[in-house]
Design an enzyme around this catalytic site. Structure first.
Site, PDB file in Angstrom:
ATOM      1  N   HIS A 195       0.749  -1.218   0.116  1.00 38.94           N
ATOM      2  CA  HIS A 195       0.079  -0.063   0.006  1.00 38.94           C
ATOM      3  C   HIS A 195       0.885   1.192  -0.215  1.00 38.94           C
ATOM      4  CE1 HIS A 195       0.799  -0.798   4.078  1.00 38.94           C
ATOM      5  NE2 HIS A 195       0.368   0.573   4.532  1.00 38.94           N
ATOM      6  N   ASP A 228       5.973   4.486   4.619  1.00 40.35           N
ATOM      7  CA  ASP A 228       7.071   3.511   5.407  1.00 40.35           C
ATOM      8  C   ASP A 228       7.106   2.185   4.562  1.00 40.35           C
ATOM      9  OD1 ASP A 228       4.443   3.167   6.044  1.00 40.35           O
ATOM     10  OD2 ASP A 228       4.938   1.932   7.995  1.00 40.35           O
TER      11      ASP A 228
END
Ligand code: ZN
Length: 276
Positions: free
Chosen positions: A74, A78
């Site tokens: 996604h 991060d």
């Protein structure tokens, strides 16, 4: 470190005192396939030079095999932070949810990003393959990857190794957890925290935990409590630390939004007053 016949894990420890608090148990980047043939990469970590250098060092330790693709779970920072440099180093196409494709194309240029389809089988090299599963909830553009040969589910941030994650849409999230549980994974390979043995029971415990919370919130509403913070006081321990109290309130709001969406709870317009 090799964790299954096809999967190698690069683990990044995080300082618990700083942003590590956001990722209990650190972060995981996975290399999948056969180092002597071809491999693929799952996620590319934060946009820190240290992280990217570490990932590319590990890639070279695996003898820098030709890379078939970079899979993205996604679009949070991060998970795509090191993507520009890692894509450049490997030359691999980037595969992600269609909702993320435009943003990544802007970042990487044309002809690099190829959106995945829900249920698509993707070859990762050396005979390894995964099936892409659209799993919204943590984020709209979330994809998990199921590898039947090794019995493992790459869960991104939908199921974590050492904590429970944040959720944008709880109704979607619960449906995604049900979908994942249906595959009965032997192991869950999360983007953060420890690898989870007995993955299917971890997923089911996530589902049970959320359902229990929902019951507690419905019980509080039944008592006539209408305020989010009063619900928090009613269902969480009294001595909840201040920063955790905010997180608890966010969690309660997520549950209430789901109940409103389902037509089981009504929300009245907010009230405004002068500050004293
Ligand atoms: Zn994350």
């Amino acid at each position: 470190m090799q964790v299954t016949p096809y999967v190698y894990r690069h683990h990044i420890d995080e300082d618990v005192e700083s942003f590590g608090a956001m990722h209990p148990g650190g972060s995981n980047i996975y290399f999948v396939g056969d180092p002597a043939d071809r491999m693929s990469i799952v996620d590319t970590g934060e946009h820190y030079r240290d992280w990217t250098i570490g990932i590319l060092d590990y890639y070279r330790k695996l003898s820098a095999p030709p890379t078939l693709c970079i899979l993205i779970t996604h679009g949070h920072g991060d998970h795509i932070g090191g993507l520009d440099r890692i894509q450049e180093a490997t030359g691999a196409p980037v595969r992600c949810h269609p909702k993320l494709a435009a943003r990544l194309t802007k970042m990487l240029g044309p002809r690099v990003v190829q959106p995945v389809a829900d249920g698509e089988t993707i070859s990762l090299g050396g005979g390894a393959s995964v099936v892409a599963l659209f799993t919204p909830g943590h984020e709209d553009d979330h994809v998990c990857y199921w590898m039947a040969s090794d019995g493992v589910m790459f869960t991104g941030d939908t199921v974590l190794g050492s904590s429970t994650g944040t959720v944008r849409n709880l109704g979607d999230y619960m449906r995604s957890l049900d979908l994942l549980a249906g595959y009965n994974p032997a192991r869950v390979l999360p983007a953060h925290g420890d690898l989870v043995d007995d993955g299917a029971s971890r997923i089911r415990s996530y589902i049970a935990h959320r359902k229990e919370r929902e019951q507690q919130i419905l019980a509080a509403l039944k008592k006539g409590i209408t305020d989010v913070y009063q619900i928090v006081d009613d269902i969480y321990p009294r001595d909840l630390r201040r920063n955790l109290r905010e997180a608890a309130a966010r969690n309660v709001r997520t549950h209430l939004a789901k109940l409103v969406e389902e037509g089981r709870v009504a929300e009245k317009a907010p009230a405004y007053m002068l500050k004293s």
